[in-house]
Design an enzyme around this catalytic site. Structure first.
Site, PDB file in Angstrom:
ATOM      1  N   GLU A 350      43.301  41.475  37.852  1.00 22.87           N
ATOM      2  CA  GLU A 350      41.772  41.948  37.827  1.00 22.87           C
ATOM      3  C   GLU A 350      41.838  42.908  36.957  1.00 22.87           C
ATOM      4  O   GLU A 350      42.544  43.744  36.882  1.00 22.87           O
ATOM      5  CB  GLU A 350      41.343  42.489  39.205  1.00 22.87           C
ATOM      6  CG  GLU A 350      40.042  42.739  39.184  1.00 22.87           C
ATOM      7  CD  GLU A 350      39.468  43.275  40.554  1.00 22.87           C
ATOM      8  OE1 GLU A 350      38.320  43.480  40.640  1.00 22.87           O
ATOM      9  OE2 GLU A 350      40.118  43.459  41.448  1.00 22.87           O
ATOM     10  N   GLU A 441      33.994  37.341  38.622  1.00 22.60           N
ATOM     11  CA  GLU A 441      33.716  38.149  39.830  1.00 22.60           C
ATOM     12  C   GLU A 441      32.362  38.716  40.065  1.00 22.60           C
ATOM     13  O   GLU A 441      32.017  39.522  39.271  1.00 22.60           O
ATOM     14  CB  GLU A 441      34.789  38.856  40.322  1.00 22.60           C
ATOM     15  CG  GLU A 441      36.144  38.305  40.387  1.00 22.60           C
ATOM     16  CD  GLU A 441      37.138  39.525  41.031  1.00 22.60           C
ATOM     17  OE1 GLU A 441      36.748  40.595  41.229  1.00 22.60           O
ATOM     18  OE2 GLU A 441      38.574  39.024  41.023  1.00 22.60           O
ATOM     19  N   ASP A 473      33.017  38.619  45.134  1.00 19.78           N
ATOM     20  CA  ASP A 473      33.836  39.832  45.552  1.00 19.78           C
ATOM     21  C   ASP A 473      33.275  40.453  46.822  1.00 19.78           C
ATOM     22  O   ASP A 473      31.985  40.369  47.046  1.00 19.78           O
ATOM     23  CB  ASP A 473      33.942  40.789  44.385  1.00 19.78           C
ATOM     24  CG  ASP A 473      35.065  41.509  44.378  1.00 19.78           C
ATOM     25  OD1 ASP A 473      35.675  41.704  45.249  1.00 19.78           O
ATOM     26  OD2 ASP A 473      35.107  42.404  43.595  1.00 19.78           O
ATOM     27  N   GLU A 530      42.024  41.863  49.304  1.00 20.19           N
ATOM     28  CA  GLU A 530      41.906  42.883  48.798  1.00 20.19           C
ATOM     29  C   GLU A 530      42.530  44.100  49.558  1.00 20.19           C
ATOM     30  O   GLU A 530      42.355  44.216  50.553  1.00 20.19           O
ATOM     31  CB  GLU A 530      40.667  43.509  48.138  1.00 20.19           C
ATOM     32  CG  GLU A 530      39.832  42.607  47.112  1.00 20.19           C
ATOM     33  CD  GLU A 530      38.479  42.850  46.670  1.00 20.19           C
ATOM     34  OE1 GLU A 530      38.300  43.214  45.432  1.00 20.19           O
ATOM     35  OE2 GLU A 530      37.587  43.148  47.706  1.00 20.19           O
TER      36      GLU A 530
END
Length: 601
Positions: A350, A441, A473, A530
């Site tokens: 990312e 995202e 996301d 995450e």
């Protein structure tokens, strides 16, 4: 300029010519003659007609009988100073007729002097210019009013506020200036049409008059933004309760045909007193309070405080520093690996923006989130991020350092205009990067805002059709995330870190995460967790069937040059985890060297 002494020629013909000249003048001009002291000695019929006085009332009097009060004493002192020195004066004068009506005359006053230069009398010639002045005043008024709602526009409101400020300075009284921004007005326009929107605006102004009084100063400053100056409507100490009543009045349904439509509002206000003499400053103060109300959400009432002004200055300073930072190259992309638990390798990293601030050091977006509130700044940073990501991908691939992809986050400004999909296609084509290696995202916030949702969806569809994977996301934190799963062309969802933090000890977080993973698997979407920071969290996620993980357990965000190192580290952490689990189950697989299958060498 001095007038020469006028002598009447001898002879009947010359006298007749003079008589004819005076007759012609009487037909066209308004004429008055005064002596050297300003006492009227002669007026013609047109003077009597326009003033409404007869000759007996005027002769022997002075022009003070016509004083309208419009002009200041300084105006007349300047006029008298001119003519008393033998010069001609020209200008417009507003007089008051006997009936009380005002009229305007374009005036020329000529001193008449004898051969010694002594003033004997003054002759004033005038034209009636009342229609012209009225027309100009009407145009000026129209230029300061909003014709739709019959309220002041921004210019007119500022002028009225200036006059109120003068009165406050003299009297020592106080006013409250209120700024109002409607919420939901755009939806009324979109759903019911602009005629319905106009009806709502007219009704809102009428309600503000009903609340503040018919003579209150009310302005429409923009599309759905209004301002009101309150004088006696809200007693001191009760302003909040008073404005709540105003808000309730605004939010009452407006009848459109047989349908009632409602809008809400945010309200910001400030007090105007002797200490706040600057008109523009009071407008800015109320606007800052309104901005704070909008940031806190709908239906809020916020008073201006000095801290809001300080915060605004800090924001402006930050924006200035951010503009310089772009020019100086102070923004840099860091990358955090996302490891695929099923493949045992890093398939994506990312991209995360960092700011090397010259005084504050390395900043994460949390520290400069206000920068993205500026649309143009958001656009510039978005372009910088996209081009940097594609360029870094090309360099890694060319050097054989990393062959995975990069996920980049989009913000509201990125969807400010159509063309995002075209830009991504152009970049990947120029740098020879496969489109499937650039994951987009998105979060739910990009859909929020009147008229924005459909345009954003169309652009996301174009991005997905062009071959770019799309991930949702912060999944699970929005109010309508489930509907997005059905409507958007997604390949991944990312479970928000708030559900992962206590997944081992909180049964609710565990149940929610399990449900989200099961839901995604049921519709064939990959799941990224995450904020994975502990082995225990990884163990639970692995048992739940989560496909990908991202967090400090595997690697922290690093600059582009250190991405291969971070990728190797993440793969080794996962390999150790797998070996540990296998050992506990009685299996002892040989530890493999990290090779191409773990992100590339």
């Amino acid at each position: 300029m001095r007038e020469q002494t006028v002598r009447i020629p001898d002879g009947d013909t010359e006298a007749q010519d003079i008589d004819f000249l005076w007759s012609a003048i009487d037909e066209v001009l308004i004429v008055a003659i005064t002596d050297a002291k300003g006492v009227i000695t002669h007026v013609n019929d047109r003077f009597c007609h326009i003033s409404g006085y007869n000759r007996h009332e005027l002769i022997g009097n002075t022009h003070r009988i016509l004083n309208s009060g419009y002009h200041s004493p300084a105006f007349f002192r300047s006029l008298y100073n001119t003519i008393s020195h033998g010069q001609i004066w020209r200008g417009k004068i507003c007089n008051r007729a006997k009936s009380g009506a005002l009229y305007w005359v374009a005036t020329t006053i000529i001193p008449r002097m004898d051969e010694a230069g002594r003033i004997q009398s003054y002759i004033a010639y005038r034209f009636d210019v009342t229609p012209l002045v009225d027309a100009r005043n009407k145009m000026k008024q129209l230029a300061r009013r909003d014709p739709l709602v019959d309220a002041l526009n921004r210019i007119g409101f500022a002028e009225s506020l200036m006059e109120e400020t003068r009165q406050i300075t003299v009297s020592g009284s106080e006013r409250t200036m209120v700024m109002i921004d409607l919420d939901g007005f755009k939806e009324v326009n979109d759903i019911y049409g602009h005629d319905a929107g106009d009806t709502v605006l007219v009704e809102i102004v009428e309600r503000l008059r009903q609340f503040a009084g018919q003579d209150a100063i009310i302005g429409r400053l923009g599309g759905d933004e209004f301002a009101v100056i309150l004088e006696d409507s809200c007693p001191p100490g009760k302003i909040e309760a008073c404005l709540k009543r105003m808000l309730a009045l605004i939010e009452r349904p407006v009848l459109i045909g047989e349908t009632g439509v409602s809008v809400s509002a945010g309200i910001g206000y400030t007090h105007i007193n002797r200490t706040v003499a600057a008109v523009q400053q009071s407008l800015k103060d109320a606007d800052l309070a309104l901005l704070q109300a909008k940031q806190e959400g709908g239906e809020r009432i916020v008073a201006f405080t000095p801290s809001l002004r300080s915060r605004a200055r800090q924001h402006q300073m930050l924006m200035g520093q951010a503009r310089l930072a772009i020019e100086r190259g102070e923004f840099e992309l860091y990358y955090q690996p996302v490891i695929d638990l099923t493949k045992g390798c890093v398939t994506f990293c990312e991209a995360l923006l960092r700011w090397h601030h010259p005084q504050l050091g390395l900043l994460t977006p949390v520290a400069f989130s206000d920068v993205f509130s500026d649309f143009q700044m958001g656009v510039e940073l978005g372009r910088l991020v996209r081009e940097t990501v594609v360029r870094d991908l090309a360099e890694w691939s060319e050097n054989g350092l990393y062959d995975g992809g990069v996920a980049l986050n989009l913000c509201v400004a990125d969807f400010g205009a159509d063309g995002l999909a075209d830009e991504l296609c152009r970049l990947t084509r120029e740098y020879a990067v496969a489109r499937e290696k650039v994951k987009i995202e998105i979060t739910e916030t990009i859909f929020l805002g009147a008229g924005r949702s459909d345009r954003v969806r169309r652009e996301i569809d174009r991005i997905a059709r062009a071959g770019f994977p799309v991930a949702f996301d912060d999944f699970g934190t929005g109010y309508a995330s489930i509907s997005h799963l059905r409507e958007l062309p997604l390949s991944h969802i990312k479970i928000d870190r708030s559900f992962i933090a206590n997944i081992k000890d909180d049964a609710r977080d565990l149940a929610i995460t399990s449900g989200l993973i099961g839901l995604a698997q049921g519709i064939h979407l990959s799941v990224v967790a995450e904020g994975v920071e502990t082995v225990d969290q990884l163990r639970v996620l692995d048992d739940l069937g989560c496909t990908e993980c991202q967090g400090f357990l595997f690697a922290r965000p690093v600059p582009a040059a250190r991405v291969p190192e971070a990728v190797r580290q993440a793969c080794l952490v996962l390999q150790d985890f797998r070996q540990s689990r296998a050992t506990k189950r009685g299996l002892l697989p040989k530890r493999r060297e990290v090779g191409a299958e773990y992100g590339g060498q």
